[in-house]
Design a protein around this motif. Structure first.
Motif, PDB file in Angstrom:
ATOM      1  N   GLY A 253       1.099  -1.346  -0.094  1.00 25.42           N
ATOM      2  CA  GLY A 253       0.008  -0.243  -0.353  1.00 25.42           C
ATOM      3  C   GLY A 253       1.087   1.563   0.003  1.00 25.42           C
ATOM      4  O   GLY A 253       0.515   1.901  -0.784  1.00 25.42           O
ATOM      5  N   TRP A 299      -6.679  -2.476 -10.176  1.00 23.07           N
ATOM      6  CA  TRP A 299      -7.426  -2.221  -8.989  1.00 23.07           C
ATOM      7  C   TRP A 299      -8.482  -1.624  -8.522  1.00 23.07           C
ATOM      8  O   TRP A 299      -9.194  -1.360  -9.641  1.00 23.07           O
ATOM      9  CB  TRP A 299      -6.201  -0.972  -8.566  1.00 23.07           C
ATOM     10  CG  TRP A 299      -4.906  -1.325  -8.288  1.00 23.07           C
ATOM     11  CD1 TRP A 299      -3.480  -1.951  -8.851  1.00 23.07           C
ATOM     12  CD2 TRP A 299      -4.204  -1.907  -6.262  1.00 23.07           C
ATOM     13  NE1 TRP A 299      -2.638  -2.791  -8.055  1.00 23.07           N
ATOM     14  CE2 TRP A 299      -3.368  -1.806  -6.776  1.00 23.07           C
ATOM     15  CE3 TRP A 299      -4.923  -1.906  -5.881  1.00 23.07           C
ATOM     16  CZ2 TRP A 299      -2.387  -2.724  -5.696  1.00 23.07           C
ATOM     17  CZ3 TRP A 299      -4.167  -1.471  -4.082  1.00 23.07           C
ATOM     18  CH2 TRP A 299      -2.303  -2.525  -4.571  1.00 23.07           C
ATOM     19  N   ALA A 319      -9.533   7.542  -3.412  1.00 25.70           N
ATOM     20  CA  ALA A 319      -9.255   6.993  -2.946  1.00 25.70           C
ATOM     21  C   ALA A 319      -9.149   4.945  -3.298  1.00 25.70           C
ATOM     22  O   ALA A 319     -10.175   5.065  -4.707  1.00 25.70           O
ATOM     23  CB  ALA A 319      -9.989   6.728  -1.866  1.00 25.70           C
ATOM     24  N   ALA A 321      -8.121   0.924  -4.319  1.00 26.71           N
ATOM     25  CA  ALA A 321      -7.789  -0.569  -3.151  1.00 26.71           C
ATOM     26  C   ALA A 321      -7.762  -1.328  -4.391  1.00 26.71           C
ATOM     27  O   ALA A 321      -8.454  -2.055  -5.163  1.00 26.71           O
ATOM     28  CB  ALA A 321      -9.131  -0.255  -2.287  1.00 26.71           C
ATOM     29  N   LEU A 323      -9.256  -5.838  -2.744  1.00 28.61           N
ATOM     30  CA  LEU A 323     -10.391  -5.925  -2.264  1.00 28.61           C
ATOM     31  C   LEU A 323     -10.586  -7.422  -2.571  1.00 28.61           C
ATOM     32  O   LEU A 323     -10.125  -8.030  -3.977  1.00 28.61           O
ATOM     33  CB  LEU A 323     -11.624  -5.240  -2.510  1.00 28.61           C
ATOM     34  CG  LEU A 323     -11.526  -3.920  -2.834  1.00 28.61           C
ATOM     35  CD1 LEU A 323     -13.152  -3.448  -3.549  1.00 28.61           C
ATOM     36  CD2 LEU A 323     -11.794  -3.434  -1.106  1.00 28.61           C
ATOM     37  N   ALA A 329      -8.993  -5.960   2.663  1.00 29.77           N
ATOM     38  CA  ALA A 329      -8.965  -4.442   1.376  1.00 29.77           C
ATOM     39  C   ALA A 329      -8.004  -4.604   2.507  1.00 29.77           C
ATOM     40  O   ALA A 329      -6.882  -4.211   3.746  1.00 29.77           O
ATOM     41  CB  ALA A 329      -9.866  -3.924   2.463  1.00 29.77           C
ATOM     42  N   LEU A 330      -7.623  -3.723   1.149  1.00 32.80           N
ATOM     43  CA  LEU A 330      -5.517  -2.487   1.634  1.00 32.80           C
ATOM     44  C   LEU A 330      -6.361  -1.049   0.167  1.00 32.80           C
ATOM     45  O   LEU A 330      -6.563  -1.091  -0.867  1.00 32.80           O
ATOM     46  CB  LEU A 330      -4.557  -3.625   0.724  1.00 32.80           C
ATOM     47  CG  LEU A 330      -3.292  -2.148   0.336  1.00 32.80           C
ATOM     48  CD1 LEU A 330      -3.034  -2.169   1.782  1.00 32.80           C
ATOM     49  CD2 LEU A 330      -2.490  -2.985  -0.480  1.00 32.80           C
ATOM     50  N   TYR A 331      -6.547  -0.791   1.458  1.00 27.57           N
ATOM     51  CA  TYR A 331      -7.298   0.761   0.805  1.00 27.57           C
ATOM     52  C   TYR A 331      -5.997   1.727   0.854  1.00 27.57           C
ATOM     53  O   TYR A 331      -4.848   2.097   1.518  1.00 27.57           O
ATOM     54  CB  TYR A 331      -7.753   1.353   1.750  1.00 27.57           C
ATOM     55  CG  TYR A 331      -9.241   0.839   2.120  1.00 27.57           C
ATOM     56  CD1 TYR A 331     -10.465   0.606   1.439  1.00 27.57           C
ATOM     57  CD2 TYR A 331      -9.884  -0.006   3.698  1.00 27.57           C
ATOM     58  CE1 TYR A 331     -11.385   0.153   1.723  1.00 27.57           C
ATOM     59  CE2 TYR A 331     -10.553  -0.808   3.696  1.00 27.57           C
ATOM     60  CZ  TYR A 331     -12.136  -0.850   2.449  1.00 27.57           C
ATOM     61  OH  TYR A 331     -13.010  -1.184   2.644  1.00 27.57           O
ATOM     62  N   HIS A 353     -17.596  -0.595   2.523  1.00 23.78           N
ATOM     63  CA  HIS A 353     -16.281   0.361   2.512  1.00 23.78           C
ATOM     64  C   HIS A 353     -16.691   1.291   2.829  1.00 23.78           C
ATOM     65  O   HIS A 353     -16.269   2.186   4.035  1.00 23.78           O
ATOM     66  CB  HIS A 353     -15.564  -0.141   1.027  1.00 23.78           C
ATOM     67  CG  HIS A 353     -15.770  -1.446   0.480  1.00 23.78           C
ATOM     68  ND1 HIS A 353     -14.769  -1.851   0.798  1.00 23.78           N
ATOM     69  CD2 HIS A 353     -16.798  -2.423  -0.274  1.00 23.78           C
ATOM     70  CE1 HIS A 353     -14.639  -2.936   0.317  1.00 23.78           C
ATOM     71  NE2 HIS A 353     -16.104  -3.141  -0.440  1.00 23.78           N
ATOM     72  N   LEU A 357     -14.633   3.545   6.073  1.00 22.09           N
ATOM     73  CA  LEU A 357     -13.797   4.406   5.419  1.00 22.09           C
ATOM     74  C   LEU A 357     -14.146   5.911   5.952  1.00 22.09           C
ATOM     75  O   LEU A 357     -12.385   6.457   6.109  1.00 22.09           O
ATOM     76  CB  LEU A 357     -13.832   4.609   4.179  1.00 22.09           C
ATOM     77  CG  LEU A 357     -12.523   3.745   3.450  1.00 22.09           C
ATOM     78  CD1 LEU A 357     -12.932   4.108   1.918  1.00 22.09           C
ATOM     79  CD2 LEU A 357     -11.264   3.978   3.466  1.00 22.09           C
TER      80      LEU A 357
END
Length: 370
Positions: A253, A299, A319, A321, A323, A329-331, A353, A357
């Motif tokens: 990330g 992505w 933003a 991510a 998923l 999740a990697l935001y 989500h 967030l």
């Protein structure tokens, strides 16, 4: 050259040097920043780590949450059997990891986006009009059904992962006929990703392929926990079967938050990251699924498209991510210098989500960004 010109140039170079020195990067472990506290953090935890009856597997269940701000670890919590040292199954977050591995190969000049897939994976010769960028947008045109445990009899992905396709997953996907023009229709497909994984072998060669995710991506980032399963044909299951600790996934990330750069090394070319973050031109949002993120180059994006609602309206538009199934999740939130990893076991579809967030921004930044 006159001294009057050199002075502002030297000042500018000094400013750039000081900015570079001010950046924080993880070494063997993350440097810890100031841990936030207060009502906003409590509200975040109330959503992310609620009390629930795991016997029923209903409601939100986070196994791990790690938050990185300005390159520092500021929040970390685990639940259940998951610990800081546990490599967690990422499910389809693997797809974006594969995209990053491919990004390194792209930077090495091993392929171009408009190359035919069959050039690197001859078993795909029956689909000569499918290009690598089509697969990266999940737009191969293959007649693929991405249904999971709720529709196993007609599911292409269940058959690929667990029954008749599991011996050679890319070959199984390649056997599917086309039912759309390649590059014109978005249809999410784990088959597309596993064909990409097989094509990577053709790009780098059999010997290099065995270790390539590590030599290309994991080792430069200092990731030591990664496990990536292969099928019986020796192809990495790029769609589904990578495992990393939450702290290690956060390194990917940070790489993406900083435009593909790791320290002084541009590990992923800037144009590759731009491709990852650019919406698929022919994507048409489903009005019945307003929270669905927009597909980019393997992505998922919080992009505002004409005539459609922003997927996560309480998060910044920049933003994006990686998923995965059941809430992995990697935001990445570049404008907030934030990276958030969430591992989970959500099975009833109640996790949102945007809500996660929204609360994360309130807890981990000075203000919520519209």
């Amino acid at each position: 050259m006159p001294i009057s010109f050199l002075r502002p140039l030297a000042a500018a170079l000094g400013l750039l040097a000081s900015l570079a020195q001010a950046e924080t990067w993880p070494a063997a472990d993350w440097q810890r920043g100031v841990a936030p506290s207060g009502p906003a953090v409590q509200a975040f935890e109330h959503y992310a780590f609620p009390q629930r009856d795991d016997a029923e597997r209903k409601g939100v269940r986070s196994d791990a949450v790690v938050v990185i701000r300005d390159g520092e670890l500021i929040y970390e919590r685990y639940a259940g059997p998951t610990r800081a040292e546990t490599p967690h199954l990422t499910w389809s977050v693997s797809k974006s990891l594969l995209a990053s591995v491919l990004g390194v190969a792209y930077g090495e000049g091993r392929f171009k986006l408009d190359d035919d897939v069959a050039r690197y994976y001859p078993a795909f010769a029956g689909h000569p009009d499918v290009h690598l960028d089509h697969l990266l947008h999940w737009a191969s045109g293959l007649a693929w059904e991405e249904d999971y445990e709720y529709a196993p009899l007609k599911s292409s992905v269940v058959a690929m992962l667990y029954t008749r396709g599991r011996g050679d997953m890319a070959a199984f996907a390649a056997e599917h006929p086309l039912d759309a023009v390649p590059g014109k229709r978005f249809r999410y497909s784990s088959g597309d990703t596993n064909v990409l994984s097989a094509a990577l072998r053709g790009m780098v060669g059999e010997q290099a392929y065995a270790d390539y995710p590590w030599t290309a991506l994991f080792e430069p980032l200092g990731i030591h926990s990664a496990v990536w399963e292969t099928d019986a044909a020796g192809t990495y299951v790029g769609s589904s079967y990578s495992y990393l600790t939450a702290r290690d996934l956060a390194r990917v990330g940070l790489l993406m938050q900083r435009g593909g750069r790791w320290g002084e090394r541009q590990l992923l070319p800037a144009d590759w990251v731009a491709f990852n973050r650019r919406p698929f031109a022919d994507y048409r949002p489903d009005p019945d699924k307003p929270g669905d993120a927009v597909p980019g180059g393997h992505w998922w994006l919080n992009a505002q498209l004409e005539g459609a609602a922003q997927p996560w309206p309480d998060a910044p538009e920049d933003a994006f991510a990686a998923l995965g199934h059941w809430g992995q999740a990697l935001y990445v939130l570049p404008s907030q210098n934030l990276v958030i990893v969430r591992y989970a076991d959500d099975r009833d579809g109640s996790y949102r989500h945007n809500e996660f967030l929204k609360r994360a921004l309130a807890a981990f930044t000075s203000e919520v960004q519209p």
